[in-house]
Design a protein around this motif. Structure first.
Motif, PDB file in Angstrom:
ATOM      1  N   ASN A  15       0.757  -1.300  -0.043  1.00 58.66           N
ATOM      2  CA  ASN A  15      -0.119  -0.203   0.005  1.00 58.66           C
ATOM      3  C   ASN A  15       0.809   1.188   0.008  1.00 58.66           C
ATOM      4  O   ASN A  15       0.638   2.284  -0.741  1.00 58.66           O
ATOM      5  CB  ASN A  15      -0.923  -0.043   1.237  1.00 58.66           C
ATOM      6  CG  ASN A  15      -2.410  -0.711   0.904  1.00 58.66           C
ATOM      7  OD1 ASN A  15      -2.865  -0.527  -0.134  1.00 58.66           O
ATOM      8  ND2 ASN A  15      -2.601  -1.572   1.769  1.00 58.66           N
ATOM      9  N   GLU A  34      11.319   2.217   4.203  1.00 56.53           N
ATOM     10  CA  GLU A  34      10.815   0.876   4.717  1.00 56.53           C
ATOM     11  C   GLU A  34      11.983   0.544   5.821  1.00 56.53           C
ATOM     12  O   GLU A  34      13.268   0.345   5.421  1.00 56.53           O
ATOM     13  CB  GLU A  34      10.892   0.012   3.674  1.00 56.53           C
ATOM     14  CG  GLU A  34      10.781  -1.609   4.079  1.00 56.53           C
ATOM     15  CD  GLU A  34       9.707  -1.731   4.776  1.00 56.53           C
ATOM     16  OE1 GLU A  34       8.581  -1.364   4.824  1.00 56.53           O
ATOM     17  OE2 GLU A  34      10.094  -2.498   5.857  1.00 56.53           O
ATOM     18  N   GLY A  41       6.473  -5.569   2.994  1.00 54.43           N
ATOM     19  CA  GLY A  41       5.594  -5.799   4.317  1.00 54.43           C
ATOM     20  C   GLY A  41       5.148  -7.120   4.417  1.00 54.43           C
ATOM     21  O   GLY A  41       5.827  -7.933   4.408  1.00 54.43           O
ATOM     22  N   ALA A  42       3.871  -7.286   4.451  1.00 54.34           N
ATOM     23  CA  ALA A  42       3.161  -8.722   4.555  1.00 54.34           C
ATOM     24  C   ALA A  42       2.982  -9.252   3.198  1.00 54.34           C
ATOM     25  O   ALA A  42       2.610 -10.170   3.204  1.00 54.34           O
ATOM     26  CB  ALA A  42       1.749  -8.562   5.339  1.00 54.34           C
ATOM     27  N   SER A  58       1.492 -13.316   3.574  1.00 54.23           N
ATOM     28  CA  SER A  58       0.363 -13.526   2.510  1.00 54.23           C
ATOM     29  C   SER A  58       0.872 -14.400   1.522  1.00 54.23           C
ATOM     30  O   SER A  58       1.954 -14.404   1.206  1.00 54.23           O
ATOM     31  CB  SER A  58      -0.257 -12.166   1.965  1.00 54.23           C
ATOM     32  OG  SER A  58       0.834 -11.681   1.424  1.00 54.23           O
ATOM     33  N   TYR A  59      -0.051 -15.073   0.904  1.00 54.83           N
ATOM     34  CA  TYR A  59       0.438 -16.162   0.016  1.00 54.83           C
ATOM     35  C   TYR A  59      -0.464 -16.297  -1.041  1.00 54.83           C
ATOM     36  O   TYR A  59      -0.104 -17.150  -2.180  1.00 54.83           O
ATOM     37  CB  TYR A  59       0.397 -17.881   0.776  1.00 54.83           C
ATOM     38  CG  TYR A  59      -0.734 -17.912   1.428  1.00 54.83           C
ATOM     39  CD1 TYR A  59      -0.909 -17.246   2.865  1.00 54.83           C
ATOM     40  CD2 TYR A  59      -1.873 -18.807   1.210  1.00 54.83           C
ATOM     41  CE1 TYR A  59      -2.303 -17.308   3.487  1.00 54.83           C
ATOM     42  CE2 TYR A  59      -2.924 -18.922   2.014  1.00 54.83           C
ATOM     43  CZ  TYR A  59      -3.347 -18.425   3.180  1.00 54.83           C
ATOM     44  OH  TYR A  59      -4.395 -18.603   3.608  1.00 54.83           O
ATOM     45  N   VAL A  60      -1.778 -15.994  -1.203  1.00 51.55           N
ATOM     46  CA  VAL A  60      -2.528 -15.836  -2.318  1.00 51.55           C
ATOM     47  C   VAL A  60      -3.150 -14.526  -2.592  1.00 51.55           C
ATOM     48  O   VAL A  60      -3.173 -13.734  -1.726  1.00 51.55           O
ATOM     49  CB  VAL A  60      -3.708 -16.926  -2.332  1.00 51.55           C
ATOM     50  CG1 VAL A  60      -3.314 -18.077  -2.504  1.00 51.55           C
ATOM     51  CG2 VAL A  60      -4.327 -16.792  -1.049  1.00 51.55           C
ATOM     52  N   ILE A 267      11.668   4.475  10.784  1.00 49.58           N
ATOM     53  CA  ILE A 267      11.125   5.963  11.267  1.00 49.58           C
ATOM     54  C   ILE A 267      10.868   5.880  12.896  1.00 49.58           C
ATOM     55  O   ILE A 267      10.004   4.768  13.081  1.00 49.58           O
ATOM     56  CB  ILE A 267      10.106   6.444  10.425  1.00 49.58           C
ATOM     57  CG1 ILE A 267      10.537   6.603   8.888  1.00 49.58           C
ATOM     58  CG2 ILE A 267       9.278   7.444  11.156  1.00 49.58           C
ATOM     59  CD1 ILE A 267       9.407   6.811   8.033  1.00 49.58           C
ATOM     60  N   GLN A 469      -3.650  -5.301   9.965  1.00 51.62           N
ATOM     61  CA  GLN A 469      -3.283  -4.288  10.729  1.00 51.62           C
ATOM     62  C   GLN A 469      -4.682  -3.645  11.459  1.00 51.62           C
ATOM     63  O   GLN A 469      -4.971  -2.611  11.509  1.00 51.62           O
ATOM     64  CB  GLN A 469      -3.069  -2.840   9.549  1.00 51.62           C
ATOM     65  CG  GLN A 469      -1.721  -2.955   8.981  1.00 51.62           C
ATOM     66  CD  GLN A 469      -1.353  -1.749   8.374  1.00 51.62           C
ATOM     67  OE1 GLN A 469      -1.839  -0.875   8.393  1.00 51.62           O
ATOM     68  NE2 GLN A 469      -0.041  -1.709   7.896  1.00 51.62           N
ATOM     69  N   SER A 501      -3.477  -0.707   5.196  1.00 50.67           N
ATOM     70  CA  SER A 501      -4.801  -1.651   5.672  1.00 50.67           C
ATOM     71  C   SER A 501      -5.554  -1.173   6.615  1.00 50.67           C
ATOM     72  O   SER A 501      -6.696  -1.713   6.996  1.00 50.67           O
ATOM     73  CB  SER A 501      -4.131  -3.156   5.882  1.00 50.67           C
ATOM     74  OG  SER A 501      -3.355  -3.572   4.820  1.00 50.67           O
ATOM     75  N   GLY A 508      -5.533  -7.232   3.004  1.00 46.91           N
ATOM     76  CA  GLY A 508      -5.417  -8.151   2.085  1.00 46.91           C
ATOM     77  C   GLY A 508      -4.466  -7.338   0.929  1.00 46.91           C
ATOM     78  O   GLY A 508      -4.364  -6.222   1.077  1.00 46.91           O
ATOM     79  N   ILE A 509      -4.234  -8.012   0.219  1.00 43.39           N
ATOM     80  CA  ILE A 509      -3.278  -7.438  -0.931  1.00 43.39           C
ATOM     81  C   ILE A 509      -4.130  -6.685  -1.879  1.00 43.39           C
ATOM     82  O   ILE A 509      -4.753  -7.484  -2.836  1.00 43.39           O
ATOM     83  CB  ILE A 509      -2.459  -8.640  -1.816  1.00 43.39           C
ATOM     84  CG1 ILE A 509      -1.408  -9.439  -0.674  1.00 43.39           C
ATOM     85  CG2 ILE A 509      -1.405  -7.607  -2.716  1.00 43.39           C
ATOM     86  CD1 ILE A 509      -0.696 -10.542  -1.286  1.00 43.39           C
TER      87      ILE A 509
END
Ligand SMILES: Cc1cc2nc3c(=O)[nH]c(=O)nc-3n(C[C@H](O)[C@H](O)[C@H](O)COP(=O)(O)OP(=O)(O)OC[C@H]3O[C@@H](n4cnc5c(N)ncnc54)[C@H](O)[C@@H]3O)c2cc1C
Length: 528
Positions: A15, A34, A41-42, A58-60, A267, A469, A501, A508-509
Motif C-alpha cells: 500500500n 522501509e 511488508g506482509a 500473505s500467500y494468495v 522511522i 493491521q 490496511s 488483503g493485497i
C-alpha cells in the motif's frame, strides 16, 4: 540526509508503494522509507532456507484492484498471476470435498455429498455475486461520514442508498443478513452438508478474533469472495515468484515514476510544527523534511509511537485505544523434500495445486476458536495450506517444495507462558494436525519457519500480530476505519495521512487504501 520532499511515505508494504507511485505520477517528489531490508511488508517473498523462497506472510492474491494493475501497468513490471485451482478439504472419515474452478465439476462433487447443496450452490453463487457487485464500487470510494453536512459525503451516501434501492428484494435481505449474521448461520440458510459449510465459513474468520458462529463473520465471507468476481483473473491465484513479486512490481512502477525508495530506514518519529507534520526522524537520528507525511503502518505505530498521545486530541486517543487488533493467526512455512500424501486422496495430483483446507466440520472450527477465547492456541487448528512450488517451480530446488500453512487460532495474548517459549509447541501442533491427514509430512520436512502473532508484530510491524493491521469486523470498516470521523485518510494532524490496511477498505493485497489515500492527498494539494 538533508533533502526536502513533497511527500514521505512511511513503510514499503504494497500500500505504501501504491500510494507513492500515484503521488509521483502526479508529479510529486516522493520518498518511501522501509524499516526492513526488503520491500513488501506482509506481501513479501524471502529465501528463508537456501533455495526455498516463501511468501512468508500473505500467500494468495485476488483482491488487488484491477484499476491499479492497469494504471501502474504492473504486468510490464513483472506481475504475473498463476491460477490457484480450487480447495481440497480432507475429511477424517477418509472422504474429501474438492471444489475446483470448473463449475460443473464442483457441482457434481457437491452433489456427491448432497444434491440439495449442489442446487443451492448455484443460487448462493449468484446471490454473492450480486452482493459483491453492490459492495465493489465502495472499495474505491471515499467513505462518506454520515455525521457530516458536506455535499461530497451526502453525495456518496446517496449513491450508496440508490444502489441499495436498485438491488432486487432478495439481495437486499441477503445484504442485511450478511452484515449482521455469523458465517455459519448465513450458510445454514443455504446448505446442509457440514464439511461444505465449515470450509466455506473459514473465509469469514480470517484475520479476526471471532469464531465461525460469531455474528458479523458473514460479511468477512463477502470481503474474501469479492476477488472471485473482481480480481484481474476473477479468482484467487499465486503471484509468480511469491507475493513479494507483487510488491516488487509496484515498487518498480513507483521507481519508474520517480519515487526514491530506501530500505533499512526505520522511522522513529513524525516531526510536528504547530500541529502540522513536517517530516520524519529516522531511528539513526536523520531528519527528512516533507510537505506531507503518508503512513502505511497501523494506527498504534503511527500515532502512539511516532506522534505521541500528548500531541493528539483526547477523543481521538480514546477511539484509537478502542481499535481492535487482537491477532489470531500464525503461519508455518515448510521446506519439503517431496509432496504430502493425503489419506483421503493418495498420491500426487491436481488436488495439491489449489488450497488444502483443514476444516472438516463446523464444530471443529468452533472448538478451535473456543480454545483461543480462553488464551490457548488451538490444539486442532483451522489450517489453509498451499504448495506454490507445484505451480511455480522457481520457488524451490528441483524436486523439492515449499508449503505455506496459514493457521488459526493463535491468540496474541496467551493465558500461560509466552510465544517465544511456545513457538515450537505451536509448530508441532500444526504438523501433528496435518499429519492426521497426510502422515508422511513429518518425513518430508527439511526445515520449518514458525511465525507466531508476536513474530508478526516484531518482524513485520503488525501490532498484536493482526494480519490486516486491525480486525476486519463491521464496527471497524468503511466510515469507522480506523476510527469514526477519520476514515477519509486524513488525520487530526494536518498534512499527515494514513494509506495502509488500517484504512478503508482494509486488509488483503488490494492496494485500494494506498490509491484512495493518494487521490485524497492530491485533491487536498490542489486546494492548498
Ligand atoms: C500471515 C499473513 C497471511 C496473509 N495472507 C493473505 C493472503 O493470502 N492474501 C491477501 O490478500 N492478504 C493476506 N494477508 C494480508 C495482507 O498481506 C496485508 O493486509 C497487506 O499485505 C498489508 O499491506 P500494507 O501495505 O497495508 O501494510 P504492511 O504490509 O503491513 O506494510 C507496512 C510496512 O511498513 C513497514 N514499517 C513498519 N514500521 C516501520 C517504521 N518504523 N519505519 C519504516 N517502515 C516501517 C513494515 O516493515 C512494512 O513493510 C496476510 C497477512 C499476513 C500477516
Amino acid at each position: 540526509m538533508n533533502k526536502k520532499y513533497d511527500a514521505v511515505v512511511i513503510g514499503g508494504g504494497h500500500n505504501g508503494l501504491v500510494n507513492a507511485a500515484y503521488l509521483a505520477r502526479a508529479g510529486k517528489k516522493v520518498l518511501v522509507l522501509e524499516r526492513r531490508h526488503v520491500l513488501g511488508g506482509a506481501a513479501v517473498t524471502e529465501e528463508v532456507f537456501p533455495g526455498f523462497k516463501f511468501s512468508v506472510c500473505s500467500y494468495v492474491v485476488s483482491l488487488l484492484r484491477p484499476e491499479i494493475i492497469r494504471e501502474l501497468d504492473l504486468p510490464r513490471h513483472g506481475l504475473e498471476i498463476l491460477p490457484l485451482d480450487g480447495t481440497f478439504t480432507p475429511m477424517p472419515n477418509g472422504d474429501y470435498l474438492w471444489r475446483v474452478n470448473d463449475h460443473a465439476r464442483t457441482r457434481r462433487e457437491i452433489a456427491r455429498h448432497s444434491r440439495l447443496d449442489a442446487e443451492a450452490y448455484d443460487e448462493y453463487g449468484k446471490a454473492m455475486i450480486e452482493m459483491a457487485h453492490f459492495v465493489k464500487p465502495i472499495m474505491s470510494m471515499m467513505p462518506p461520514d454520515p455525521t457530516s453536512l458536506k455535499p461530497a459525503d451526502w453525495k456518496n451516501l446517496a449513491f450508496m442508498g440508490r444502489r441499495f434501492q436498485k438491488l432486487p428484494a432478495d439481495d437486499k435481505y441477503n445484504t442485511i443478513q450478511l452484515m449482521t449474521m455469523s458465517a455459519v448461520d448465513f450458510l445454514d440458510q443455504w446448505f446442509e452438508k457440514d464439511v461444505l459449510k465449515a470450509t466455506m465459513s473459514a473465509s469469514g474468520i480470517i484475520g479476526t478474533f471471532l469464531g465461525v458462529r460469531s455474528p458479523g463473520t458473514a460479511y468477512v465471507l463477502l470481503h474474501h469472495y469479492m476477488g472471485e468476481i473482481d480480481g484481474a483473473f476473477r479468482s484467487w491465484g499465486f503471484a509468480r515468484g511469491g507475493t513479494g513479486a507483487i510488491s516488487n512490481a509496484i515498487g518498480s512502477a513507483a521507481r519508474e515514476a520517480g519515487v526514491e525508495i530506501i530500505t533499512e530506514a526505520s522511522i522513529a518519529k513524525i516531526m510536528l510544527r504547530n500541529g502540522r507534520a513536517i517530516g520524519v526522524v529516522l531511528e539513526n537520528g536523520d531528519e527528512i523534511q516533507a510537505d506531507v507525511v503518508s503512513s502505511s503502518v497501523d494506527p498504534r505505530l503511527t500515532f502512539t509511537k511516532m506522534i505521541g498521545n500528548e500531541n493528539l486530541p483526547d477523543e481521538f486517543c480514546i477511539d484509537l485505544d478502542r481499535y481492535k487488533y487482537r491477532g489470531s493467526s500464525g503461519k508455518v512455512n515448510l521446506a519439503l523434500a517431496g509432496l504430502p500424501d493425503f489419506k483421503a486422496m493418495p498420491g500426487p495430483g491436481a488436488h495439491l495445486r489449489g488450497a488444502i483446507s483443514i476444516s472438516p466440520g463446523v464444530e471443529y472450527m468452533e472448538r478451535a476458536y473456543d480454545e483461543a477465547k480462553y488464551g490457548r492456541f488451538s490444539r486442532r487448528p483451522y489450517i489453509d495450506m498451499v504448495i506454490p512450488s507445484l505451480t511455480d517451480p522457481s520457488v524451490a530446488p528441483p524436486g523439492k517444495h515449499v508449503m505455506s500453512c496459514f493457521v488459526q487460532y493463535a491468540p496474541y495474548n496467551l493465558k500461560e507462558g509466552n510465544w517465544d517459549d511456545k513457538r515450537d509447541e505451536f509448530g508441532d501442533t500444526v504438523i501433528d494436525t496435518i499429519a492426521e491427514h497426510a502422515p508422511n509430512i513429518r518425513d518430508l520436512i527439511i526445515d520449518r519457519q514458525v511465525l507466531t502473532p508476536l513474530d508478526l508484530e516484531r518482524d513485520f510491524g503488525l501490532s498484536e500480530g493482526n494480519i490486516f493491521q486491525g480486525e476486519l469486523t463491521l464496527e471497524q470498516l468503511f466510515f469507522l476505519r480506523p476510527v469514526p470521523g477519520w476514515a477519509q485518510y486524513r488525520t487530526p494532524i494536518k498534512n499527515l495521512y494514513m494509506c495502509g490496511s488500517a484504512t478503508h477498505p482494509g486488509g488483503g493485497i488490494m492496494g485500494a487504501p494506498g490509491r484512495n489515500a493518494a487521490l485524497k492527498m492530491l485533491k487536498d494539494w490542489k486546494r492548498r
